[in-house]
Enzyme design. Sequence first.
Site, PDB file in Angstrom:
ATOM      1  N   CYS A   1      35.527  43.012  35.328  1.00  0.00           N
ATOM      2  CA  CYS A   1      35.730  44.445  35.463  1.00  0.00           C
ATOM      3  C   CYS A   1      34.455  45.075  36.010  1.00  0.00           C
ATOM      4  O   CYS A   1      33.364  44.752  35.577  1.00  0.00           O
ATOM      5  CB  CYS A   1      36.057  45.078  34.117  1.00  0.00           C
ATOM      6  SG  CYS A   1      37.687  44.632  33.554  1.00  0.00           S
TER       7      CYS A   1
ATOM      8  N   CYS B   1      46.039  48.471  44.582  1.00  0.00           N
ATOM      9  CA  CYS B   1      47.283  48.180  43.881  1.00  0.00           C
ATOM     10  C   CYS B   1      47.313  48.811  42.485  1.00  0.00           C
ATOM     11  O   CYS B   1      47.855  49.898  42.301  1.00  0.00           O
ATOM     12  CB  CYS B   1      47.447  46.657  43.819  1.00  0.00           C
ATOM     13  SG  CYS B   1      49.040  46.113  43.210  1.00  0.00           S
TER      14      CYS B   1
ATOM     15  N   THR C   1      38.730  46.564  41.399  1.00  0.00           N
ATOM     16  CA  THR C   1      37.937  45.930  42.444  1.00  0.00           C
ATOM     17  C   THR C   1      38.362  46.429  43.828  1.00  0.00           C
ATOM     18  O   THR C   1      37.583  47.041  44.541  1.00  0.00           O
ATOM     19  CB  THR C   1      38.053  44.398  42.362  1.00  0.00           C
ATOM     20  OG1 THR C   1      37.693  43.983  41.047  1.00  0.00           O
ATOM     21  CG2 THR C   1      37.117  43.731  43.356  1.00  0.00           C
ATOM     22  N   GLY C   2      39.625  46.180  44.205  1.00  0.00           N
ATOM     23  CA  GLY C   2      40.065  46.482  45.568  1.00  0.00           C
ATOM     24  C   GLY C   2      40.606  47.870  45.812  1.00  0.00           C
ATOM     25  O   GLY C   2      40.708  48.308  46.948  1.00  0.00           O
ATOM     26  N   ASN C   3      41.004  48.585  44.749  1.00  0.00           N
ATOM     27  CA  ASN C   3      41.590  49.920  44.856  1.00  0.00           C
ATOM     28  C   ASN C   3      42.758  49.961  45.833  1.00  0.00           C
ATOM     29  O   ASN C   3      42.919  50.874  46.617  1.00  0.00           O
ATOM     30  CB  ASN C   3      40.525  50.960  45.235  1.00  0.00           C
ATOM     31  CG  ASN C   3      41.023  52.398  45.121  1.00  0.00           C
ATOM     32  OD1 ASN C   3      40.773  53.217  45.984  1.00  0.00           O
ATOM     33  ND2 ASN C   3      41.739  52.711  44.058  1.00  0.00           N
TER      34      ASN C   3
END
Length: 141
Positions: free
Chosen positions: A86, A12, A8-10
């Site tokens: 996802c 971590c 989702t956030g790219n």
Amino acid sequence: MKILVLCTGNSCRSQMAHGFLQSFDENITVCSAGTEASGKLNQNAVKAMAEAGIDISGHTSDSVQKYLNEEWDFVITVCGGANESCPAFTGNVKNRLHIGFDDPSHATGTDEFIWSEFIRVRDEIKEGFYKFYTEEVKPQL
């Protein structure tokens, strides 16, 4: 061989997976992206990877839109918790896989506990992606 790691956030988990995959074989092309890219890296993820000898500080947090028109051998989603959905990848992909992990950036508690979650998830990502590399990628090279 081209591999895209998607979350989702790219910021971590996908970044850590990207770093490990690239460290296993510098001749494969690895990218990571998010459906809602944060635009920055999680600094605990950067620190945890540095502790493992891998520098991801130069990575960028990119939107999946950047990669939709490319062909991929593998697209791998890494979201983990039941509360996360996802992302779907609608681009040209030969193989779609899911290798899920908890999101350490959602950990709460003491600094020590939060840090231990980053280390735990980092180590799980290394193990999961090394297994993927040896079983799926290496035989195709």
